[in-house]
Design an enzyme around this catalytic site. Structure first.
Site, PDB file in Angstrom:
ATOM      1  N   GLN A 353      34.193  35.562  38.764  1.00 28.72           N
ATOM      2  CA  GLN A 353      34.864  34.771  37.729  1.00 28.72           C
ATOM      3  C   GLN A 353      34.107  33.473  37.471  1.00 28.72           C
ATOM      4  OE1 GLN A 353      37.336  35.466  35.785  1.00 28.72           O
ATOM      5  NE2 GLN A 353      38.654  36.989  36.739  1.00 28.72           N
ATOM      6  N   TYR A 382      40.731  48.736  38.723  1.00 27.45           N
ATOM      7  CA  TYR A 382      39.679  47.863  38.192  1.00 27.45           C
ATOM      8  C   TYR A 382      39.410  46.716  39.171  1.00 27.45           C
ATOM      9  CZ  TYR A 382      41.260  50.113  33.817  1.00 27.45           C
ATOM     10  OH  TYR A 382      41.638  51.019  32.855  1.00 27.45           O
ATOM     11  N   CYS A 478      42.631  39.804  29.761  1.00 24.68           N
ATOM     12  CA  CYS A 478      41.756  38.862  29.062  1.00 24.68           C
ATOM     13  C   CYS A 478      41.794  39.081  27.552  1.00 24.68           C
ATOM     14  CB  CYS A 478      40.319  38.987  29.575  1.00 24.68           C
ATOM     15  SG  CYS A 478      39.586  40.624  29.369  1.00 24.68           S
TER      16      CYS A 478
END
Length: 523
Positions: A353, A382, A478
């Site tokens: 990230q 994921y 996202c």
């Protein structure tokens, strides 16, 4: 005769060259005229379409638009007689004078000519290349207003795409029970929304005999040369400038498919904010890096904290930053960083990230929504390099992570070992294939966590989640539009959206991430 023949021949060749230049000039002029005629024809056709379809605007017209929202690319959403126009540079609450550039049946695009009545949230962009650089879209909007609008973008998508009932804003701010709909909390922002990126990838080009390094202009491949960027670390600024200057002094060119296939294509900087360690990745078009020894020596000495310098070879298309082959030129093959009390090894290819400050808040919210007591079995679809999985493993009995990228699974296993976590299992494969296989083996999930890419969850995975029927689902998103689509499927499959927490991972951009807590209706 020979001399006279030569002179006559030369004159003849010169005459042909002059004629050729005139012909080329005439051809260019003809092409320009044809282009203008084509554009005029397109505008005329669009105007005819506007008349035929009784649209209130037509290309070329000037109008005053009322701006009511923000589009998915940061453009203002304007209204002219009820018709929607997208206007780059306009902000909600403004009245703007625009020139219509194109129209479709339900919306159009317009160029901003003048801000007639500015928003009280409009600010002077502090970045000198804002507008030219395509990296940030909202640097002309005050930060508190950005946070409000990012929440509103989430709410609008949930209602419009997901047809999900959302509790009122007062309920969300008070943190009351969301019996009247899903609670969408105020966006969690940053105390200091600057210099937050721990990774940058900068294209390299040539202009006027020198190297340029920066960002692409919006919608183009032209590089905006930027000496500094207000959202990347100061160390990254210094390193990008150092690499550019050192390469120029050594005569290392920018990549060109035909002229300089061994030139620099990109420079990638990865930084550990907690550890202060930095990795530099030099991307070229061939396995040969010119002046490699001198380049590496000078880069290592340029900025403190450089622990790794790698060389990546990418001879692929321009929209791909890195190729598959990476070698270490100097130092280690990875650097380290930490989020909370979890350490992570970061290689040249590792996903990590980019905003570690906000990531900690994001994961803390995901843990809260998972409601773990220590007895649960959790599946992390994921799972990537195991970032969320390892946080979950601290609170759960057992965590199973699945990821389709083999290298990411190897990193996840390495990160689990690095932190002494033995109750996390990682497997390579598609989640919609691996999870049913786990179920056949008798593995039952109490909680399933998903953190998909922007395209959202695979439809087969959503069906798998509904069939496995965990008590809770935690969705990390996202992309608000694909999130809303997937939540509709899960709600139709027996789940209720309880809470939504937007998190501002990318200040000054239009992007927003969310954590969503869902509960099975019969629990």
């Amino acid at each position: 005769m020979a001399n006279r023949y030569g002179r006559n021949s030369q004159k003849k060749r010169g005459g042909d060259g002059s004629g050729r230049r005139k012909a080329e000039a005439a051809s260019r002029s003809s092409a320009r005229d044809a282009g203008l005629q084509r554009r005029a024809g397109e505008i005329a056709a669009a105007q005819r379409t506007a008349v035929r379809d009784r649209l209130p605007v037509a290309p070329g017209e000037t109008h005053i638009a009322e701006v009511v929202g923000i589009g998915h690319e940061g453009e203002g959403v304007g209204r002219v007689n009820g018709f929607t126009l997208f206007v780059h540079g306009a902000l909600p609450g403004e009245r703007v004078r625009v020139r219509v550039t194109s129209v479709k049946q339900r919306f159009g695009y317009a160029e901003l000519l003048e801000v007639v009545e500015p928003s009280r949230d409009r600010i002077a962009p502090p970045c000198p290349v804002f507008g030219a650089c395509g990296g940030c879209q909202l640097m002309h909007l005050g930060y508190e207003a950005q946070l409000r609008w990012k929440r509103q973008i989430v709410v609008d998508n949930l209602r419009r795409i997901g047809h999900i009932q959302v509790a009122g804003e007062a309920v969300a701010e008070a943190g009351e029970d969301g019996a009247g709909g899903a609670i969408v909390h105020p966006t969690i922002g940053m105390d200091e929304p600057w210099r937050y990126r721990n990774k940058v990838q900068v294209p390299i080009g040539e202009r006027e005999g020198g190297l340029v390094a920066g960002f692409y202009e919006a919608g183009s491949r032209r590089i905006v040369d930027a000496q500094q960027c207000l959202i990347r670390s100061e160390a990254a600024d210094k390193l990008v400038s150092a690499v550019k200057d050192i390469a120029h002094r050594l005569g290392i060119p920018a990549y060109d498919t035909h002229k300089h296939p061994d030139g620099l294509r990109h420079v990638i900087i990865k930084s550990g904010f907690r550890t202060g360690e930095t990795m530099v990745v030099l991307v070229t078009g061939s396995a040969v890096l010119p002046h490699a020894d001198a380049l590496v020596k000078q880069i290592a000495a340029a900025v403190p904290g450089v622990e790794s310098i790698c060389h990546n070879v990418n001879d692929g298309p321009p929209n791909v930053v890195m190729g598959p082959k990476t070698s270490v030129l100097w130092g280690r093959d990875r650097i380290y960083d930490a989020i909370g009390d979890i350490r992570f090894a970061i290689s040249a290819h590792s996903f990590y990230q980019v905003n570690p400050v906000q990531t900690e808040k994001l994961y803390a919210t995901a843990l809260d929504y998972a409601g773990l007591t220590g007895s649960e079995t959790v599946i992390d679809a994921y799972c990537g390099v195991g970032t969320i999985s390892l946080f979950l493993a601290r609170r759960a009995r057992r965590v199973y992570g699945v990821e389709i990228v083999r290298e990411a699974v190897e990193d996840a296993r390495r990160n689990a070992e690095l932190n002494g976590i033995g109750n996390a299992v990682f497997e390579t494969g598609a989640a919609e294939t691996v999870i049913p296989a786990w179920r056949e083996q008798g593995i039952r999930a109490d909680v399933i966590v998903v953190d998909p890419p922007r395209k959202g969850c695979d439809a087969a995975l959503l069906e798998t989640i509904i069939a496995m029927a965990p008590r809770r689902v935690v969705y990390v998103s996202c992309n608000p539009s694909t999130l809303a689509r997937d939540l509709r499927v899960l709600e139709d499959g027996g789940y209720r959206t309880v809470e939504v927490q937007p998190v501002d991972m990318f200040p000054w951009s239009v992007h927003v991430e969310c954590v969503i807590g869902m509960q099975r209706i019969d629990t």
